[in-house]
Design a protein around this motif. Structure first.
Motif, PDB file in Angstrom:
ATOM      1  N   LEU A   1       0.808  -1.226   0.000  1.00 16.37           N
ATOM      2  CA  LEU A   1       0.000   0.000   0.000  1.00 16.37           C
ATOM      3  C   LEU A   1       0.840   1.276   0.000  1.00 16.37           C
ATOM      4  O   LEU A   1       0.321   2.353   0.240  1.00 16.37           O
ATOM      5  CB  LEU A   1      -0.948  -0.014   1.214  1.00 16.37           C
TER       6      LEU A   1
ATOM      7  N   ARG B   1     -14.823  -5.487   9.210  1.00 13.37           N
ATOM      8  CA  ARG B   1     -13.514  -4.877   9.481  1.00 13.37           C
ATOM      9  C   ARG B   1     -12.579  -5.062   8.274  1.00 13.37           C
ATOM     10  O   ARG B   1     -12.007  -4.096   7.780  1.00 13.37           O
ATOM     11  CB  ARG B   1     -12.910  -5.519  10.755  1.00 13.37           C
TER      12      ARG B   1
ATOM     13  N   THR C   1     -10.791  -1.724   3.557  1.00 13.52           N
ATOM     14  CA  THR C   1      -9.729  -1.337   2.608  1.00 13.52           C
ATOM     15  C   THR C   1     -10.236  -1.367   1.170  1.00 13.52           C
ATOM     16  O   THR C   1      -9.978  -0.454   0.387  1.00 13.52           O
ATOM     17  CB  THR C   1      -8.528  -2.300   2.750  1.00 13.52           C
TER      18      THR C   1
ATOM     19  N   LYS D   1      -3.456   7.417   2.349  1.00 11.80           N
ATOM     20  CA  LYS D   1      -3.401   6.463   3.456  1.00 11.80           C
ATOM     21  C   LYS D   1      -2.284   6.819   4.422  1.00 11.80           C
ATOM     22  O   LYS D   1      -1.151   7.019   3.993  1.00 11.80           O
ATOM     23  CB  LYS D   1      -3.083   5.064   2.891  1.00 11.80           C
TER      24      LYS D   1
ATOM     25  N   TYR E   1      -9.647   3.596  11.320  1.00  7.27           N
ATOM     26  CA  TYR E   1      -9.898   2.226  11.803  1.00  7.27           C
ATOM     27  C   TYR E   1      -8.521   1.638  12.063  1.00  7.27           C
ATOM     28  O   TYR E   1      -7.499   2.247  11.718  1.00  7.27           O
ATOM     29  CB  TYR E   1     -10.661   1.389  10.760  1.00  7.27           C
TER      30      TYR E   1
ATOM     31  N   HIS F   1      -5.810  -1.440  14.190  1.00  7.72           N
ATOM     32  CA  HIS F   1      -5.495  -2.500  15.128  1.00  7.72           C
ATOM     33  C   HIS F   1      -5.324  -1.853  16.504  1.00  7.72           C
ATOM     34  O   HIS F   1      -4.213  -1.536  16.914  1.00  7.72           O
ATOM     35  CB  HIS F   1      -4.224  -3.218  14.676  1.00  7.72           C
TER      36      HIS F   1
ATOM     37  N   HIS G   1      -5.281   3.382  11.092  1.00  3.65           N
ATOM     38  CA  HIS G   1      -5.241   3.649   9.656  1.00  3.65           C
ATOM     39  C   HIS G   1      -6.127   4.857   9.382  1.00  3.65           C
ATOM     40  O   HIS G   1      -7.347   4.777   9.449  1.00  3.65           O
ATOM     41  CB  HIS G   1      -5.735   2.436   8.864  1.00  3.65           C
TER      42      HIS G   1
ATOM     43  N   GLU H   1       2.965  -0.448   9.923  1.00  4.67           N
ATOM     44  CA  GLU H   1       3.032  -1.805   9.373  1.00  4.67           C
ATOM     45  C   GLU H   1       3.107  -1.888   7.848  1.00  4.67           C
ATOM     46  O   GLU H   1       3.398  -2.946   7.312  1.00  4.67           O
ATOM     47  CB  GLU H   1       1.849  -2.650   9.876  1.00  4.67           C
ATOM     48  N   HIS H   2       2.842  -0.814   7.122  1.00  2.00           N
ATOM     49  CA  HIS H   2       2.823  -0.924   5.656  1.00  2.00           C
ATOM     50  C   HIS H   2       4.182  -0.660   5.019  1.00  2.00           C
ATOM     51  O   HIS H   2       4.381  -0.971   3.845  1.00  2.00           O
ATOM     52  CB  HIS H   2       1.812   0.054   5.045  1.00  2.00           C
TER      53      HIS H   2
HETATM   54  C1  MLT Z   1      -5.908  -3.064   7.460  1.00  2.00           C
HETATM   55  O1  MLT Z   1      -5.633  -3.120   8.651  1.00  2.00           O
HETATM   56  O2  MLT Z   1      -7.069  -3.200   7.052  1.00  2.00           O
HETATM   57  C2  MLT Z   1      -4.802  -2.930   6.489  1.00  2.00           C
HETATM   58  O3  MLT Z   1      -3.619  -2.525   7.054  1.00  2.00           O
HETATM   59  C3  MLT Z   1      -5.122  -2.223   5.225  1.00  2.00           C
HETATM   60  C4  MLT Z   1      -5.487  -0.786   5.349  1.00  2.00           C
HETATM   61  O4  MLT Z   1      -4.809  -0.025   6.024  1.00  2.00           O
HETATM   62  O5  MLT Z   1      -6.482  -0.374   4.758  1.00  2.00           O
END
Ligand code: MLT
Ligand code: FAD
Ligand code: ZN
Length: 489
Positions: free
Chosen positions: A96, A348, A352, A363, A404, A406, A413, A447-448
């Motif tokens: 991404l 969830r 994306t 992003k 949204y 983690h 994100h 993380e990307h």
């Molecule tokens: C996610 O957690 O859905 C992915 O990292 C992808 C995004 O960031 O859209």
């Protein structure tokens, strides 16, 4: 395109000639292993390798090579290194940040043919596989043996484990199984001069000197090509339960997370956050019944993984009762079977894909201490509104701002959904977002990775000394600089 940092082709790199192509065709033997846009017009065949998942970055690659073995990779890289031909390793091309796409005429080395699962140790859970294996295939393979791959993410059906390792992908299971820095036990990688680094240890403990494979985890193809991996898989939990709930504020989401850790402790395996905007988007694009009747500003998804379904379900229900009676959550639902679990997760995981609906997205994948995590979404929204860029009509480039992520890993994100990419929008966002993160000692790439998108911003999360050390490592491993140039290092 408009989204590119301004770059010029590095004249040190050679331009591809028919002689170069002839060498690769001779080496790889079969026609399908080479897409040749040097001797013929192969634009349509090259297009998927020249464009990223978000349709944001476009490269000008004229040659794609699909090696079938480590030896092929070694011979390709040695030749490229000797002839100053720049290359871009490519896995499933789901990254991404534009890291898997060539910028100019770099050769794409596509890893999809190297997709053998070599062995699995049912005692220890160590899985030996090629870098080009698709993540979901690997997970299904170990699932049949009662194990789970320590990584899961929305792109599982097309991303490669080699791409996952090269981006150090985090995903939906990190809270439970930790980062790939811990789960990757062994690695084989090819350096630009063709040297094969064989570190295929299948054991958990190995303290013999520098752990060089760690450098390749998150290197985004800038040091060499990962060809094989040993991954520590965990016992798959026989009992999975999932709940989704609505909340009135972000403060309440934090309380719910704290309470989930306290009450669910060892069985808690995921805690994800979705704002109301993201869930309205998924509903608008995909339709279907919403999990909860009313709309809320925030939603959380909680997953438990344990060994006793009834016991775990009871624990989850008790947790929900508690947070409901204390008015931490406003409403909640617990999945009753595997298909409902999948359905709740899709609210969830589906975000994306739905985000690109209007045209594109800016992003930002950031880590920030939890207490501050969501406020950046409000602040960015206010800035874009004040600049007259956010609105309902075609005149406004920005459709909406959503967040949204983690929550269990303090990873948000932030997405700015746009009708079109626009320099005015970019000016409002950058470097503002990066400065905001820096002030809070956060990370501009949780993380990307950095790829091309964040190449100019590494300094917001890393000191000059650390960037200097990274450059030294890059020069040591890749003195000619052929590996994924123009990207972050
Ligand atoms: C996610 O957690 O859905 C992915 O990292 C992808 C995004 O960031 O859209
Ligand atoms: P690619 O996109 O092909 O490549 C990514 C980078 O790795 C590039 O720099 C490339 O040069 C390099 N590379 C690839 N293979 C190799 C190799 N064998 N050797 C050396 N370098 C290599 N990421 C997360 O962290 N968490 C998520 O939850 C998450 N969810 C996602 C959901 C969706 C729907 C999508 C589209 C993406 C998501 N991602 C997520 C982004 C994530 O980085 C990728 O999905 C995945 O890790 C990339 O794997 P890939 O095989 O597609 O790699
Ligand atoms: Zn993510």
């Amino acid at each position: 395109t408009d989204t590119y940092p301004s770059l010029t082709r590095d004249p040190r790199f050679a331009k591809l000639t028919p002689e170069h192509v002839a060498f690769f065709k001779e080496l790889l033997g079969q026609d399908s292993a080479v897409i040749d846009g040097v001797n013929a017009n192969a634009d349509a065949d090259l297009e998927p390798f020249n464009e990223d998942w978000m349709h944001k970055y476009k490269g000008q690659c004229r040659l794609v090579l699909k090696p079938g073995s480590t030896e092929d990779v070694s011979k390709i890289l040695r030749y490229c290194n000797e002839n100053k031909l720049a290359v871009v390793p490519q896995g499933g091309n789901t990254g991404l940040v534009g890291g898997s796409i060539p910028v100019f005429d770099e050769i794409v080395i596509s890893m999809g043919r190297m997709n053998t699962i070599h062995s699995f140790d049912e005692m220890s859970g160590s899985l030996v596989l090629d870098a080009g294996c698709i993540l979901e295939v690997a997970d299904q393979y170990v699932a049949e043996k009662g194990y789970i791959f320590p990584l899961d993410l929305g792109a599982k059906g097309s991303c490669h484990v080699g791409g996952n390792v090269s981006t150090n992908a985090g995903g939906l299971r990190l809270l439970r199984y930790g980062s790939l820095h811990g789960s990757v036990l062994g690695m084989e990688a090819v350096l630009p001069d063709g040297t094969v680094m064989n570190d295929m240890c299948t054991l958990r403990k190995n303290n013999t000197g520098y752990d060089l494979k760690q450098l390749f985890i998150g290197a985004e193809g800038t040091l060499g090509i990962v060809t094989k991996l040993v991954v520590q898989c965990a016992q798959r939990s026989p009992a999975i339960n999932v709940a989704l709930f609505g909340l009135e504020s972000y403060e309440k989401a934090q309380k719910a997370f704290r309470e989930a850790k306290l009450q669910l402790s060892e069985i808690l395996s995921a805690f994800e956050l979705m704002d109301g905007t993201s869930q309205r988007l998924v509903h608008k694009i995909r339709g279907g019944n919403k999990p909860l009747e009313n709309d809320y500003p925030f939603y959380c998804l909680v997953e438990t993984s344990g060994s006793n379904s009834e016991h775990d379900y009871e624990k989850l229900e008790k947790f929900l009762e508690d947070v409901m009676s204390n008015e931490v959550i406003a409403d909640g639902v617990v999945a009753q079977d595997a298909s409902q679990i999948k359905n709740l997760w899709s609210w969830r995981e589906g975000i994306t894909e739905c985000i690109g609906h209007w045209g594109g997205t800016y992003k930002y994948d950031v880590s920030i201490p939890l207490s501050d995590m969501y406020s950046i979404v409000h602040e960015v929204k206010d800035r874009l509104s004040a600049a007259g860029l956010l609105g309902d009509t075609d005149k406004h480039p920005v459709v909406d701002v959503l967040g949204y992520g983690h929550m269990g890993d303090s990873n948000l994100h932030l997405n700015i959904c746009v009708r079109r990419y626009d320099k005015e929008v970019e000016k409002v966002l950058e470097p503002y977002v990066y400065e905001w993160i820096e002030k809070r000692q956060g990370s501009i790439s949780a993380e990307h990775g950095l790829g091309l998108a964040k190449k100019n911003y590494i300094g917001y999360s890393r000191s000059g000394t650390m960037i200097g050390l990274m450059k030294q490592i890059k020069t040591l491993y890749d003195p000619v600089g052929i590996m994924n140039p123009y990207k972050y290092i």
